[in-house]
Design an enzyme around this catalytic site. Structure first.
Site, PDB file in Angstrom:
ATOM      1  N   LYS A  42       2.608 -13.764   6.238  1.00  0.00           N
ATOM      2  CA  LYS A  42       2.765 -14.765   5.182  1.00  0.00           C
ATOM      3  C   LYS A  42       4.278 -15.003   5.002  1.00  0.00           C
ATOM      4  CE  LYS A  42       0.905 -17.257   1.971  1.00  0.00           C
ATOM      5  NZ  LYS A  42       0.359 -18.550   2.292  1.00  0.00           N
ATOM      6  N   TYR A  66       0.817  -1.221   0.000  1.00  0.00           N
ATOM      7  CA  TYR A  66       0.000   0.000   0.000  1.00  0.00           C
ATOM      8  C   TYR A  66       0.849   1.269   0.000  1.00  0.00           C
ATOM      9  CZ  TYR A  66      -4.374  -2.397   0.971  1.00  0.00           C
ATOM     10  OH  TYR A  66      -5.482  -3.179   0.889  1.00  0.00           O
ATOM     11  N   ASP A 124      -3.108 -17.422   5.546  1.00  0.00           N
ATOM     12  CA  ASP A 124      -4.175 -18.260   4.972  1.00  0.00           C
ATOM     13  C   ASP A 124      -4.789 -19.151   6.049  1.00  0.00           C
ATOM     14  OD1 ASP A 124      -1.498 -19.002   4.652  1.00  0.00           O
ATOM     15  OD2 ASP A 124      -2.006 -20.709   3.417  1.00  0.00           O
TER      16      ASP A 124
END
Ligand code: NAP
Length: 410
Positions: free
Chosen positions: A223, A156, A277
């Protein structure tokens, strides 16, 4: 905005980042685009009534308008005038409705710009269930999770170039020549910076929040199995910070197993981590095992919307963007342009963001009054269209009527 606009006193920030809040603080509001004016009017009514009922004449918010977004563009030619940013800094605390972001070309997101220019590095989203709300899961009441999403870094950060642009081609050539990286020809390129300081200040805030509220755990969601030097580093820096600055208050999940035979020592907060996830499964299957989450920007964006859906949707999810010197409270949904001016949508998200704002001022009696009034209104099955269409025997009301029903129940 001239000095006569400000009829109250200013909030200030102390050395330890503690707020000094007068009984008559000047607080800025951005009405927002699209449905913004509708939900802001409803929110203001509820907040003013809650403060008046909690503190009688002793406390009162002195609102002043910050011109940002389409209204600012119409009146000043700029969507984010420097004067508005200056006044948000001065006010220390502001609240905003949603702002339009054109897709693809043109102006970058105003919301992202505001977070960066004011260094609002923590996006805080408490997600909990209010009895009576329709939910797609069997036990929404098990969800009570506050997400701390890093707000200024990650993909971002806005460091990206379109496919086939000179910048993307130059960077791709550099990566191929110097690092033997495989970059497909003509690819668009975005960069994902995650820093030690940026990660540590977010995790610090999340742990402090957990301690202050007596909550059981902080989960670092990342992640890092794939993106080792950004997401993996976030995890490592999070554990490092906890060990350095909160050693007497925290214990890691691994230590609980190795040293304490699986039983968390009394008074300790557990620091654990989950791969992003897997965390999406966890919050569906075992949400009660999580209370505070600290995570990089993109994971946090996805996870907070998914969690909000579990407890009844974005119409009810509050949020705050907080830095060391100022804070902006905001609805988490967008401008829903097709409903603009219809007095139809759910003001719950902005109202609950306002309750978070009252907590931030330490006006907790007024904040509790807002949440309790919301709960009773929902239990009375008085709701706006978005919830009415999912409920049987609900009474559908307009946005303004919902706010009025809340005030009647305070
Ligand atoms: P959106 O404005 O959040 O609206 C999507 C749908 O969500 C609406 O059509 C409506 O669903 C439902 N919804 C949103 N707010 C609601 C409310 N208060 N009460 C009831 N239902 C509500 O998302 P979008 O259409 O993708 O985005 C529109 C604009 O908002 C874009 O310019 C986007 O960039 C901007 N945006 C701003 C912010 C922000 O300011 N923080 C955040 C997100 C998006 P139904 O049609 O099914 O009733």
């Amino acid at each position: 905005m001239n000095e006569r606009t400000f009829t109250g006193e200013w909030i200030t920030v102390g050395k330890n980042l503690d707020l000094k809040v007068p009984d008559n603080p000047n607080i800025g509001f951005i009405e927002g685009d699209g449905i913004g004016p509708d939900i802001w009017a409803a929110t203001r009514l509820v907040l003013d009534n809650a403060v008046a009922k909690a503190y009688l004449q002793r406390r009162k918010i002195h609102w002043f308008e910050l011109l940002v977004g389409e209204k600012a563009a119409r009146e000043t030619g700029e969507s984010l005038p420097a004067r508005a940013v200056e006044m948000m800094r001065k006010a220390v605390v502001s609240i905003k409705g949603p702002l339009t972001t054109p897709v693809g070309a043109g102006m970058r997101s105003l919301n992202v710009a505001l977070r960066q220019v004011l260094d609002l590095y923590a996006c805080i989203r408490p997600v909990r269930y209010y009895a009576g709300l329709p939910s797609p899961v069997c036990h929404p009441e098990k969800v009570s999770i506050t997400i701390f999403r890093e707000n200024t870094e990650d993909v971002y950060a806005g460091i990206e170039w379109p496919a086939e642009s000179e910048e993307a081609e130059t960077l791709a050539d550099y990566l191929r020549d110097h690092f033997h990286a495989h970059v497909p020809t003509g690819a668009g390129i975005g960069i994902k910076p995650i820093s030690r300081e940026g990660s540590r200040r977010l995790v610090r805030r999340a742990i402090a929040y957990t301690i202050a509220r007596g909550l059981p755990s902080v989960t670092l969601v990342h992640k890092g199995n794939i993106m080792k030097y950004t997401e993996g580093a976030f995890r490592q820096w999070g554990y490092e910070l906890a060990a350095e600055e909160f050693v007497s208050e925290t214990v890691t999940e691994a230590q609980v197993q190795e040293k304490y035979a699986g039983k968390v020592p009394a008074g300790k907060i557990v620091i654990k981590d989950r791969i992003a996830d897997s965390m999406f499964q966890q919050v569906l299957l075992r949400p009660e095992e999580y209370s505070v989450v600290a995570t990089p920007n993109l994971n946090g964006d996805y996870l907070s919307d998914a969690l909000a859906a579990q407890v009844g949707g974005l119409g009810m999810a509050p949020g705050a963007n907080v830095g060391d010197s100022c804070a902006v409270f905001e609805a988490t949904h967008g401008t829903a342009p097709k409903y603009a001016g219809l007095d139809k949508v759910n003001p719950g998200s902005l109202i609950l963001s306002g309750a978070m704002m009252l907590d931030h001022l330490n006006w907790t009696e007024a904040a509790d009054l807002v949440r309790t009034a919301l709960e009773i209104t929902l239990q009375d099955r008085i709701v706006t269209y978005d919830l009415a269409r999912q409920m049987q025997d609900a009474r559908e009301v307009k946005c303004s009527e919902f706010a009025r029903a809340m005030v009647d129940r305070m």
